[in-house]
Scaffold this motif. Sequence first.
Motif, mmCIF file in Angstrom:
data_model
loop_
_atom_site.group_PDB
_atom_site.id
_atom_site.type_symbol
_atom_site.label_atom_id
_atom_site.label_comp_id
_atom_site.label_asym_id
_atom_site.label_seq_id
_atom_site.Cartn_x
_atom_site.Cartn_y
_atom_site.Cartn_z
ATOM 1 N N VAL A 302 -31.007 -28.285 73.051
ATOM 2 C CA VAL A 302 -29.919 -28.662 72.142
ATOM 3 C C VAL A 302 -29.141 -27.411 71.709
ATOM 4 C CG1 VAL A 302 -29.342 -29.821 69.969
ATOM 5 C CG2 VAL A 302 -31.259 -30.641 71.337
ATOM 6 N N ALA A 303 -29.884 -26.318 71.421
ATOM 7 C CA ALA A 303 -29.241 -25.083 70.977
ATOM 8 C C ALA A 303 -28.334 -24.519 72.069
ATOM 9 C CB ALA A 303 -30.302 -24.047 70.586
ATOM 10 N N GLN A 304 -28.839 -24.497 73.320
ATOM 11 C CA GLN A 304 -28.027 -24.020 74.457
ATOM 12 C C GLN A 304 -26.731 -24.811 74.565
ATOM 13 O OE1 GLN A 304 -29.965 -24.366 78.230
ATOM 14 N NE2 GLN A 304 -31.330 -22.630 77.849
ATOM 15 N N ASP A 305 -26.887 -26.121 74.489
ATOM 16 C CA ASP A 305 -25.741 -27.010 74.627
ATOM 17 C C ASP A 305 -24.718 -26.764 73.515
ATOM 18 O OD1 ASP A 305 -24.609 -29.167 76.090
ATOM 19 O OD2 ASP A 305 -24.922 -30.394 74.278
ATOM 20 N N PHE A 306 -25.238 -26.642 72.289
ATOM 21 C CA PHE A 306 -24.357 -26.411 71.138
ATOM 22 C C PHE A 306 -23.582 -25.098 71.293
ATOM 23 C CE2 PHE A 306 -23.944 -24.128 67.071
ATOM 24 C CZ PHE A 306 -23.037 -24.949 66.429
ATOM 25 N N LEU A 307 -24.326 -24.015 71.633
ATOM 26 C CA LEU A 307 -23.689 -22.695 71.752
ATOM 27 C C LEU A 307 -22.643 -22.703 72.871
ATOM 28 C CD1 LEU A 307 -23.506 -19.818 70.787
ATOM 29 C CD2 LEU A 307 -25.416 -19.217 72.285
ATOM 30 N N ALA A 308 -22.972 -23.329 73.989
ATOM 31 C CA ALA A 308 -22.023 -23.369 75.113
ATOM 32 C C ALA A 308 -20.733 -24.073 74.698
ATOM 33 C CB ALA A 308 -22.669 -24.085 76.306
ATOM 34 N N LYS A 309 -20.856 -25.200 74.016
ATOM 35 C CA LYS A 309 -19.654 -25.954 73.596
ATOM 36 C C LYS A 309 -18.818 -25.144 72.613
ATOM 37 C CE LYS A 309 -20.587 -30.775 74.466
ATOM 38 N NZ LYS A 309 -22.041 -31.076 74.542
ATOM 39 N N GLN A 310 -19.498 -24.463 71.657
ATOM 40 C CA GLN A 310 -18.771 -23.670 70.666
ATOM 41 C C GLN A 310 -18.045 -22.498 71.326
ATOM 42 O OE1 GLN A 310 -18.281 -23.891 67.308
ATOM 43 N NE2 GLN A 310 -19.209 -25.940 67.339
ATOM 44 N N LEU A 311 -18.718 -21.868 72.324
ATOM 45 C CA LEU A 311 -18.116 -20.685 72.956
ATOM 46 C C LEU A 311 -16.896 -21.057 73.801
ATOM 47 C CD1 LEU A 311 -21.239 -18.554 73.928
ATOM 48 C CD2 LEU A 311 -19.548 -18.070 72.160
ATOM 49 N N LEU A 312 -16.853 -22.286 74.273
ATOM 50 C CA LEU A 312 -15.649 -22.723 74.999
ATOM 51 C C LEU A 312 -14.448 -22.708 74.064
ATOM 52 C CD1 LEU A 312 -16.908 -25.667 77.241
ATOM 53 C CD2 LEU A 312 -15.922 -23.487 77.994
ATOM 54 N N GLN A 313 -14.686 -23.039 72.787
ATOM 55 C CA GLN A 313 -13.579 -23.059 71.816
ATOM 56 C C GLN A 313 -13.300 -21.672 71.251
ATOM 57 O OE1 GLN A 313 -14.711 -25.963 68.831
ATOM 58 N NE2 GLN A 313 -15.421 -27.297 70.489
ATOM 59 N N ARG A 314 -14.341 -20.838 71.126
ATOM 60 C CA ARG A 314 -14.168 -19.495 70.537
ATOM 61 C C ARG A 314 -14.970 -18.483 71.355
ATOM 62 N NH1 ARG A 314 -16.129 -19.891 64.805
ATOM 63 N NH2 ARG A 314 -15.904 -22.128 64.736
ATOM 64 N N PRO A 315 -14.444 -18.135 72.536
ATOM 65 C CA PRO A 315 -15.203 -17.256 73.426
ATOM 66 C C PRO A 315 -15.423 -15.881 72.805
ATOM 67 C CG PRO A 315 -12.978 -17.590 74.250
ATOM 68 C CD PRO A 315 -13.129 -18.487 73.080
ATOM 69 N N SER A 316 -16.629 -15.355 72.982
ATOM 70 C CA SER A 316 -16.897 -13.982 72.548
ATOM 71 C C SER A 316 -17.963 -13.417 73.472
ATOM 72 C CB SER A 316 -17.393 -13.948 71.106
ATOM 73 O OG SER A 316 -18.777 -14.198 71.060
ATOM 74 N N VAL A 317 -17.873 -12.116 73.732
ATOM 75 C CA VAL A 317 -18.813 -11.463 74.645
ATOM 76 C C VAL A 317 -20.228 -11.506 74.072
ATOM 77 C CG1 VAL A 317 -19.389 -9.304 75.801
ATOM 78 C CG2 VAL A 317 -17.004 -9.993 75.587
ATOM 79 N N LEU A 342 -20.196 -21.340 81.855
ATOM 80 C CA LEU A 342 -20.179 -19.883 81.725
ATOM 81 C C LEU A 342 -18.941 -19.285 82.375
ATOM 82 C CD1 LEU A 342 -23.970 -19.121 82.282
ATOM 83 C CD2 LEU A 342 -22.634 -18.521 80.251
ATOM 84 N N LYS A 343 -18.541 -19.864 83.525
ATOM 85 C CA LYS A 343 -17.342 -19.344 84.194
ATOM 86 C C LYS A 343 -16.107 -19.594 83.330
ATOM 87 C CE LYS A 343 -14.515 -19.227 88.348
ATOM 88 N NZ LYS A 343 -13.510 -18.636 87.502
ATOM 89 N N GLN A 344 -16.024 -20.796 82.726
ATOM 90 C CA GLN A 344 -14.877 -21.113 81.866
ATOM 91 C C GLN A 344 -14.803 -20.141 80.680
ATOM 92 O OE1 GLN A 344 -15.228 -25.185 80.678
ATOM 93 N NE2 GLN A 344 -14.309 -25.988 82.536
ATOM 94 N N ILE A 345 -15.984 -19.871 80.074
ATOM 95 C CA ILE A 345 -16.007 -18.939 78.930
ATOM 96 C C ILE A 345 -15.519 -17.569 79.373
ATOM 97 C CG2 ILE A 345 -17.497 -17.746 77.270
ATOM 98 C CD1 ILE A 345 -19.320 -20.279 77.360
ATOM 99 N N THR A 346 -16.023 -17.103 80.534
ATOM 100 C CA THR A 346 -15.639 -15.778 81.035
ATOM 101 C C THR A 346 -14.148 -15.727 81.347
ATOM 102 O OG1 THR A 346 -17.828 -15.675 82.033
ATOM 103 C CG2 THR A 346 -16.264 -13.989 82.698
ATOM 104 N N ASP A 347 -13.625 -16.789 81.976
ATOM 105 C CA ASP A 347 -12.188 -16.816 82.292
ATOM 106 C C ASP A 347 -11.364 -16.680 81.014
ATOM 107 O OD1 ASP A 347 -12.629 -17.028 84.949
ATOM 108 O OD2 ASP A 347 -12.337 -19.209 85.061
ATOM 109 N N GLN A 348 -11.777 -17.403 79.988
ATOM 110 C CA GLN A 348 -11.027 -17.333 78.727
ATOM 111 C C GLN A 348 -11.076 -15.942 78.118
ATOM 112 O OE1 GLN A 348 -10.806 -20.137 75.696
ATOM 113 N NE2 GLN A 348 -11.952 -21.706 76.819
ATOM 114 N N LEU A 349 -12.257 -15.308 78.213
ATOM 115 C CA LEU A 349 -12.381 -13.943 77.678
ATOM 116 C C LEU A 349 -11.428 -13.001 78.402
ATOM 117 C CD1 LEU A 349 -16.239 -13.584 77.199
ATOM 118 C CD2 LEU A 349 -14.485 -13.416 75.429
ATOM 119 N N LEU A 350 -11.318 -13.179 79.725
ATOM 120 C CA LEU A 350 -10.449 -12.307 80.513
ATOM 121 C C LEU A 350 -8.990 -12.521 80.134
ATOM 122 C CD1 LEU A 350 -12.129 -12.444 84.029
ATOM 123 C CD2 LEU A 350 -12.107 -10.557 82.394
#
Length: 390
Positions: A302-317, A342-350
């Motif tokens: 559940v924690a992994q899922d939550f963090l992944a969803k949040q990082l899509l909205q607010r990506p941070s390294v 993970l790829k989507q988060i990285t793309d957004q960071l870039l």
Amino acid sequence: MMTNVAWLLLIPAAMAMGWLFGRRGGEIKGGAKISRLSNTYFRGLNYLLNEQQDKALEIFLQIAEVDKETVETQFALGHLFRRRGEVDRAIRLHQNLVARTGLSEEQKTRASLELGEDYMRAGLLDRAETLFNDLVNMGVHAPKALQQLISIYQSERDWPQAIAHALKYEQISGQAMGESIAHYYCELAEKFIHENNPGSARDQIALAYSSDSQCVRAGMLEGKLDLLENNDAAAIRAFERVARHDVDYLPEVLPDLMACYERRNELMRARGFLQEVIENYAGVTPLLALTELIERQDGEAVAQDFLAKQLLQRPSVRGEAVLLGKVVAQPVSDPAEMLKTLKQITDQLLVRSANYRCNNCGFGARAHHWQCPSCKHWGSVKPLLNLLGS
Ligand SMILES: [Zn+2]
């Protein structure tokens, strides 16, 4: 920068002076005197503008010699002496002006203000204090004198006097001083905490709040006192209030706050609070704290899922590094889906990161500019060795 501004302030006085000389000379002796004085005056002004203080001083001394009655020249000279660090000369000049007969009240009090500033510059704070207090009591130039007094009391760390004079300044000038006054009370509260006098410290904290109901520092001090007295429930209230008044201070109070929740076993309250602050705080610190709580209460998946969803909205390294750590440590139910996230988060960071930075002023840009849009320097904007790894 500062000196530039100060010189500019002298110009109106110098202008008026030049006009005065020109006109008076004209009335008395005709054309020759006009041009001689205005030439002298313009030469002086030129030196001022070019920051050639020695030459400007020479010219002003000449002008003062020609017309000893001109008070404005004296003021300009006094200003110059002080600027050049010749405080003793400035003090003598302004003392003479104060003692001189035939000056208007306005000129006299202006000379007193200048003299007070000389004393401050010379470190003669007692004398400056007496002088400014006299001006305040006479009711002339009171706001200016009060400002100087407040800065004297601040440097002497005489907070009760700073408070009294700030209140008076607020009354006279109509300018709100509540935020500064709250800090003075907080300084007193810190002193009392240091002296192991929590009762008096709390009195000062209450006064700080009454000056500035949003005072973050008062809340932090209150929480600190509560911790010292092992009152975790009160500390939680104080620290939560800090974050609600100014969420930017959240990272300062979060470690203590989380420890309080922990000791009182109030993890649901902690979750509710973190959920509330991540809505209006852009940083990743509360998000990671919330993820840890979710992991403990609801499990790693559940924690992994939550963090992944949040990082899509607010990506941070930093957030992505934590997520990767969790993925490595714990088998993922749907690895393909997690990789996609993970790829989507990285793309957004870039996309979001600055790829160029100005070496002159630090301005960050995504596209290249030969001339820095911020400081206008040429050729200083260069590719950054950042996430893109140019
Ligand atoms: Zn720049």
